[in-house]
Enzyme design. Structure first.
Site, PDB file in Angstrom:
ATOM      1  N   CYS A  45       0.887  -1.194  -0.048  1.00  0.00           N
ATOM      2  CA  CYS A  45      -0.117  -0.179   0.026  1.00  0.00           C
ATOM      3  C   CYS A  45       0.924   1.364  -0.150  1.00  0.00           C
ATOM      4  O   CYS A  45       0.565   2.354  -0.589  1.00  0.00           O
ATOM      5  CB  CYS A  45      -0.898   0.038   1.191  1.00  0.00           C
ATOM      6  SG  CYS A  45      -2.032  -1.566   1.421  1.00  0.00           S
ATOM      7  N   THR A  46       1.909   1.105   0.671  1.00  0.00           N
ATOM      8  CA  THR A  46       2.887   2.258   0.768  1.00  0.00           C
ATOM      9  C   THR A  46       3.424   2.900  -0.565  1.00  0.00           C
ATOM     10  O   THR A  46       3.526   3.970  -1.043  1.00  0.00           O
ATOM     11  CB  THR A  46       3.947   2.163   1.879  1.00  0.00           C
ATOM     12  OG1 THR A  46       3.315   2.067   3.039  1.00  0.00           O
ATOM     13  CG2 THR A  46       4.896   3.244   1.838  1.00  0.00           C
TER      14      THR A  46
END
Length: 213
Positions: A45-46
């Site tokens: 997600c980052t």
């Protein structure tokens, strides 16, 4: 039932990292890239949030507003954005929706119970200025999205709207496009004065100057 292509994207109110929004009002007359991720402070997600921020100019050039979502709260989002900016060498400015009660994730069917009862899978909704859902994609939690493909499908949708064309497999801007069978030759002569190649009566290809013409 799910959120289907061609239907109006469900409206909602939510808190975000840039303040409260009502979705349809916030979208205004722009396109929207609405996407979910499983959780803050997670590795895949980052990178996705960072990539979206890095492509801010590319989205803006297409009149597209990115909008993220996870089932974390605003405080967690804001703390995580600092990590995204640091690790991905970017500045994230688009809003991230907080959805700790899963209300929006369930509305858009981003919760797939076989994956998780509380975290969203990686859903993508491309929504046009009329608030219609034009494309959906769903990725598993372990696979990051291909942002070249996301930009490509936005280009294809916008080129189709502007030029009344369809796009073939593996199309990229500048490549040959397809004249839909619903357009008869007489009308096609007006729409496509540059001419076309007839491969089969139902398969006619032509070239437009660019995806933004």
């Amino acid at each position: 039932m799910g959120v289907r292509i061609g239907e109006t994207a469900p409206d909602f109110e939510a808190d975000t990292t840039t303040g409260p929004i009502r979705f349809h009002d916030w979208a205004g007359g722009d396109w929207v890239f609405f996407f979910s991720h499983p959780a803050d402070f997670t590795p895949v997600c980052t990178t996705e949030m960072g990539r979206t921020a890095q492509l801010a100019d590319q989205f803006a050039a297409r009149n597209v507003k990115p909008l993220g979502l996870s089932t974390d709260d605003v405080d967690e989002h804001l703390k995580w954005v600092e990590d995204v900016n640091e690790t991905q060498s970017t500045t994230l400015t688009f809003p991230i929706v907080a959805d700790p009660d899963l209300k929006i994730a369930k509305l858009y069917e981003m919760i797939h119970p076989a994956q998780s009862e509380t975290e969203a899978v990686r859903s993508v909704f491309i929504i046009d200025p009329e608030k219609r859902v034009r494309l959906t994609m769903t990725y598993p939690m372990s696979v990051g999205r291909n942002f070249d493909e996301i930009l490509r499908v936005i280009d294809a949708l916008q080129a189709g709207d502007r030029n009344r064309i369809a796009t073939p497999a593996d199309w990229w801007p500048g490549g040959d496009v397809i004249i839909p069978p619903s357009i008869p030759d007489d009308e096609a002569k007006t729409l496509f004065p540059q001419g076309w190649t007839t491969i089969k009566p139902y398969l006619r290809t032509t070239r437009i100057e660019s995806a933004k013409d």
